[in-house]
Write an enzyme that holds these catalytic residues in place. Sequence first.
Site, PDB file in Angstrom:
ATOM      1  N   ASP A 141       0.845  -1.202   0.000  1.00 25.69           N
ATOM      2  CA  ASP A 141       0.000   0.000   0.000  1.00 25.69           C
ATOM      3  C   ASP A 141       0.880   1.252   0.000  1.00 25.69           C
ATOM      4  O   ASP A 141       2.039   1.202   0.417  1.00 25.69           O
ATOM      5  CB  ASP A 141      -0.851   0.074   1.277  1.00 25.69           C
ATOM      6  CG  ASP A 141      -1.770  -1.113   1.432  1.00 25.69           C
ATOM      7  OD1 ASP A 141      -2.075  -1.762   0.421  1.00 25.69           O
ATOM      8  OD2 ASP A 141      -2.167  -1.371   2.579  1.00 25.69           O
TER       9      ASP A 141
HETATM   10  N1  URA Z   1      -1.222  -5.785   4.034  1.00 22.78           N
HETATM   11  C1  URA Z   1      -1.670  -4.524   4.017  1.00 22.78           C
HETATM   12  O1  URA Z   1      -2.683  -4.201   4.620  1.00 22.78           O
HETATM   13  N2  URA Z   1      -0.959  -3.628   3.309  1.00 22.78           N
HETATM   14  C2  URA Z   1       0.188  -3.913   2.656  1.00 22.78           C
HETATM   15  O2  URA Z   1       0.799  -3.026   2.044  1.00 22.78           O
HETATM   16  C3  URA Z   1       0.624  -5.247   2.695  1.00 22.78           C
HETATM   17  C4  URA Z   1      -0.102  -6.162   3.392  1.00 22.78           C
END
Ligand code: URA
Length: 240
Positions: free
Chosen positions: A101
């Site tokens: 993310d």
């Molecule tokens: N889980 C999440 O919530 N975000 C990420 O970037 C990776 C795994």
Amino acid sequence: MRLDRLLAQATGLSRKQAGIEIRKQRVTLDGEVVRDPGLRVPPDAAVRWRDEPVALAGPVYLMLNKPTGLVCARRDPIHATVLDLLPPDLAARVHIVGRLDRDTTGLLLLTDDGDWSHAVTSPRRGCAKAYVAELAEPLVAEAEACFAEGIVLRGEKRPTRPARLERLDDRRARVILHEGRYHQVRRMFAALGNRVLRLHRESVGGVVLDPELAPGRWRALSNEEIARLADCRARAEGEV
Ligand code: URA
């Protein structure tokens, strides 16, 4: 290609650092020590740095320490992307292996080898990914058991695969997953009534983010790291 450029692209050194390494006589071309960073490297030349082979000719495998605020996409109308951290010709060549993310930091893998990235991300293989999450609320007593049993995420029917939660302190935990659903770690904690304030990926398939890599920096994976990731299933099975 110029020697300093090739060395920088293949190792993650800056052009300036690559030039210093070359002037310090730590680079050889076809077995001969070279001192000129501007030297043109023939495509079939054997370049070594500190006695390790340096090559861009074959497939490229990189690890990058993703900073917060960049998106994992080839291009984005609003945000800078992680590919903006690479030299343009390298960025054009590679793809991202398992996205993070925008607000997540840590280990990101990039390659131009489609079979290898498939092996690393294939749900069937279940390559282990370790994250450290900082939380808004104290962890509930049953958090470990919920992660181990599987959690039905909002809007989904199938529970998550067994995952390991290690309590680091009241509001911090290491989470080891064997799958990669959308926003999975954040949604798992949300299902327990908590909220992730910060999320950092430490490792994938047993390959740990290099502590020498500052946020935004990257380097080529070693042969051992490449092989370990290609074969991550065996270890993944023993981990949770
Ligand atoms: N889980 C999440 O919530 N975000 C990420 O970037 C990776 C795994």
